[in-house]
Write an enzyme that holds these catalytic residues in place. Structure first.
Site, mmCIF file in Angstrom:
data_model
loop_
_atom_site.group_PDB
_atom_site.id
_atom_site.type_symbol
_atom_site.label_atom_id
_atom_site.label_comp_id
_atom_site.label_asym_id
_atom_site.label_seq_id
_atom_site.Cartn_x
_atom_site.Cartn_y
_atom_site.Cartn_z
ATOM 1 N N CYS A 124 0.894 -1.142 -0.048
ATOM 2 C CA CYS A 124 0.090 0.010 0.155
ATOM 3 C C CYS A 124 0.926 1.221 -0.020
ATOM 4 O O CYS A 124 0.181 2.299 0.132
ATOM 5 C CB CYS A 124 -0.868 0.122 1.326
ATOM 6 S SG CYS A 124 -1.974 -1.495 1.164
ATOM 7 N N HIS A 248 -2.771 7.067 2.692
ATOM 8 C CA HIS A 248 -3.411 5.739 2.068
ATOM 9 C C HIS A 248 -4.633 5.510 2.813
ATOM 10 O O HIS A 248 -4.809 5.720 4.009
ATOM 11 C CB HIS A 248 -2.399 4.464 2.450
ATOM 12 C CG HIS A 248 -3.075 3.303 2.219
ATOM 13 N ND1 HIS A 248 -3.799 2.842 1.054
ATOM 14 C CD2 HIS A 248 -3.022 2.077 3.012
ATOM 15 C CE1 HIS A 248 -4.259 1.618 1.276
ATOM 16 N NE2 HIS A 248 -3.821 1.194 2.564
ATOM 17 N N ASN A 282 -10.627 0.287 0.379
ATOM 18 C CA ASN A 282 -9.137 0.210 0.483
ATOM 19 C C ASN A 282 -8.400 -0.455 -0.814
ATOM 20 O O ASN A 282 -8.663 -1.511 -1.068
ATOM 21 C CB ASN A 282 -8.489 -0.595 1.758
ATOM 22 C CG ASN A 282 -7.085 -0.421 1.911
ATOM 23 O OD1 ASN A 282 -6.490 -0.432 0.942
ATOM 24 N ND2 ASN A 282 -6.524 -0.781 2.898
HETATM 25 O O1 UT7 Z 1 -3.892 -1.373 3.685
HETATM 26 C C1 UT7 Z 1 -2.970 -2.035 4.490
HETATM 27 C C2 UT7 Z 1 -2.963 -1.680 5.860
HETATM 28 N N1 UT7 Z 1 -4.018 -2.164 6.772
HETATM 29 C C3 UT7 Z 1 -4.706 -1.428 7.518
HETATM 30 O O2 UT7 Z 1 -4.131 -0.370 7.818
HETATM 31 C C4 UT7 Z 1 -5.739 -2.197 8.203
HETATM 32 C C5 UT7 Z 1 -5.483 -1.671 9.485
HETATM 33 N N2 UT7 Z 1 -6.521 -2.373 10.632
HETATM 34 C C6 UT7 Z 1 -7.874 -1.945 10.484
HETATM 35 O O3 UT7 Z 1 -8.286 -1.081 10.025
HETATM 36 C C7 UT7 Z 1 -8.858 -2.620 11.530
HETATM 37 O O4 UT7 Z 1 -8.205 -3.297 12.587
HETATM 38 C C8 UT7 Z 1 -10.027 -3.648 10.907
HETATM 39 C C9 UT7 Z 1 -10.871 -2.609 10.195
HETATM 40 C C10 UT7 Z 1 -9.376 -4.642 10.185
HETATM 41 C C11 UT7 Z 1 -10.829 -4.019 12.159
HETATM 42 O O5 UT7 Z 1 -11.122 -3.140 13.071
HETATM 43 P P1 UT7 Z 1 -10.865 -3.194 14.599
HETATM 44 O O6 UT7 Z 1 -11.468 -1.979 15.053
HETATM 45 O O7 UT7 Z 1 -9.775 -3.274 14.788
HETATM 46 O O8 UT7 Z 1 -11.649 -4.544 15.024
HETATM 47 P P2 UT7 Z 1 -11.426 -5.678 15.813
HETATM 48 O O9 UT7 Z 1 -10.533 -6.842 15.123
HETATM 49 O O10 UT7 Z 1 -10.840 -4.945 17.028
HETATM 50 O O11 UT7 Z 1 -12.710 -6.022 16.593
HETATM 51 C C12 UT7 Z 1 -13.802 -5.483 17.189
HETATM 52 C C13 UT7 Z 1 -14.774 -6.335 17.374
HETATM 53 C C14 UT7 Z 1 -14.729 -7.749 17.869
HETATM 54 O O12 UT7 Z 1 -15.769 -8.063 18.512
HETATM 55 P P3 UT7 Z 1 -15.980 -8.242 19.954
HETATM 56 O O13 UT7 Z 1 -14.727 -9.032 20.245
HETATM 57 O O14 UT7 Z 1 -15.371 -6.887 20.372
HETATM 58 O O15 UT7 Z 1 -17.312 -8.776 20.440
HETATM 59 C C15 UT7 Z 1 -14.737 -8.417 16.287
HETATM 60 O O16 UT7 Z 1 -15.359 -9.725 16.671
HETATM 61 O O17 UT7 Z 1 -15.578 -6.359 16.007
HETATM 62 C C16 UT7 Z 1 -15.681 -7.646 15.672
HETATM 63 N N3 UT7 Z 1 -15.491 -7.743 14.255
HETATM 64 C C17 UT7 Z 1 -16.855 -7.380 13.408
HETATM 65 N N4 UT7 Z 1 -17.875 -7.122 13.351
HETATM 66 C C18 UT7 Z 1 -18.783 -7.121 12.338
HETATM 67 C C19 UT7 Z 1 -14.394 -7.618 13.474
HETATM 68 N N5 UT7 Z 1 -14.595 -7.449 12.108
HETATM 69 C C20 UT7 Z 1 -16.249 -7.272 11.862
HETATM 70 C C21 UT7 Z 1 -16.670 -7.226 10.813
HETATM 71 N N6 UT7 Z 1 -18.054 -7.165 11.050
HETATM 72 N N7 UT7 Z 1 -16.152 -7.105 9.478
#
Ligand code: UT7
Length: 326
Positions: A124, A248, A282
């Site tokens: 990216c 990005h 993205n």
């Molecule tokens: O482009 C290359 C570089 N990449 C990036 O910069 C991406 C960086 N990371 C991110 O943007 C974020 O970490 C994500 C978008 C991938 C995930 O978001 P997050 O806020 O970090 O979510 P999380 O993994 O901490 O999950 C929070 C909660 C969890 O539930 P509990 O355990 O709090 O009940 C997950 O199970 O959200 C849940 N969850 C979802 N729920 C609905 C995780 N993914 C999803 C989803 N839909 N798609």
């Protein structure tokens, strides 16, 4: 006998972006559509990532096809004929196979004859790496006009049922034509890598992209604003000089965190901050030139504006620079 000395090419004093262009597939994919295939929701995606909809390429629409369209638009925007271009760089990380590269095919299809042509993989961060290389090729005299095209078909490498990746990534291409200039129009690149974090984004079994979202999120929200600041320092500017910030488009919360850190250090409140992810998703190495093209078309970025770009992603790799909007 005196040994002969080698001649060196004479480069341009400086470089600048002459034109930009981008393309997206026709197919719009909403969050509601994705929630039919996996356990997610429109509300969660909007709140946590900022995406409202994205575009997915058709099965027969290839990365190379999108690169050709975006590259040709950048040439038209600059009013430069293909015959004037001598180098094509295609930053990407989703070409289905590494051989042959995309750049030679793209050059041929646009009508750029015998171009120096190569792909560049910094994930990216690829577009900012490519722009840095293009600028230096021109200043060194190795090239006169360089077409840099970030192009990605992420849907080829994303598991459509994996909610940690499938809701984020999308397809598209964005291009910039770089040429010589009397006044600097592209600042020095600030780049680097964090290979100790290689395990947080990789291709699992050489098939699907695996991402550990949280460590990447923490890294991006803490380590990338300093890279952007370094790019401003290298250009000899102050953060308050920046009119437009285009990080990005990984996650709107990351974009906003970077802007907040830069504002705390002197960036203006009225600095325009790219939010192209909302309708584009993205698109990895395509996201920055695509955002620039969309924002210029919408009038939120104007010719002559001072734009700060910063890319970051797998590797981990990162790069940023200041450029003047064409
Ligand atoms: O482009 C290359 C570089 N990449 C990036 O910069 C991406 C960086 N990371 C991110 O943007 C974020 O970490 C994500 C978008 C991938 C995930 O978001 P997050 O806020 O970090 O979510 P999380 O993994 O901490 O999950 C929070 C909660 C969890 O539930 P509990 O355990 O709090 O009940 C997950 O199970 O959200 C849940 N969850 C979802 N729920 C609905 C995780 N993914 C999803 C989803 N839909 N798609």
């Amino acid at each position: 006998m005196t040994r002969p000395t080698l001649s060196l090419a004479q480069g341009a004093k400086a470089s600048r972006v002459l034109g930009v262009g981008s393309t997206q597939p026709d197919r719009v994919v909403t969050n509601d559509e994705l929630s039919q295939y996996m356990d997610t929701s429109d509300q969660w995606i909007r709140d946590r990532v900022g995406i409202i909809e994205r575009r997915f390429a058709a099965e027969d629409e290839r990365l190379v096809d999108m690169a050709v369209t975006a590259g040709a638009k950048a040439l038209a925007d600059a009013g430069v004929a293909p015959s004037e271009v001598d180098t094509v760089i295609v930053p990407n990380c989703t070409l289905p196979a590494p051989i042959p590269n995309a750049a030679a095919q793209v050059a041929d299809r646009i009508g750029i004859k015998a171009a120096g042509a190569f792909d560049l993989n910094a994930a990216c961060a690829g577009f900012c790496y490519g722009l840095g290389v293009a600028s230096d090729l021109i200043r060194a005299g190795s090239a006169k006009k360089v077409l840099v095209i970030g192009a990605e078909k992420l849907t080829d490498v994303v598991d459509p049922t994996d909610r940690s990746t499938a809701i984020i990534f999308a397809d598209g291409a964005g291009a910039a034509l770089v040429g010589p200039s009397d006044e600097p129009g592209i600042g020095p690149v600030a780049w680097g890598s964090a290979g100790d974090m290689v395990d947080v984004i990789y291709m699992r079994d050489n098939r699907y992209l695996h991402q550990e979202g949280q460590p990447v999120f923490r890294w991006a929200t803490t380590q990338i604003a300093p890279v952007a600041k370094r790019a401003v320092d290298l250009a000899g500017l102050q953060l308050s000089d920046i009119d437009v910030l285009i990080p990005h488009q990984a996650n709107l919360r990351i974009v906003e965190a970077i802007a907040k850190r830069l504002r705390a250090q002197g960036a203006r409140d009225d600095m325009v901050v790219a939010d192209d992810i909302r309708y584009s998703g993205n698109t990895s190495s395509a996201s920055i030139p695509m955002a620039l093209d969309h924002m210029r078309a919408a009038g939120t970025v104007k010719p002559g504006d001072i734009v700060l770009t910063v890319g970051f992603g797998a590797g981990l790799s990162y790069a940023g620079q200041v450029l003047i909007c064409p």
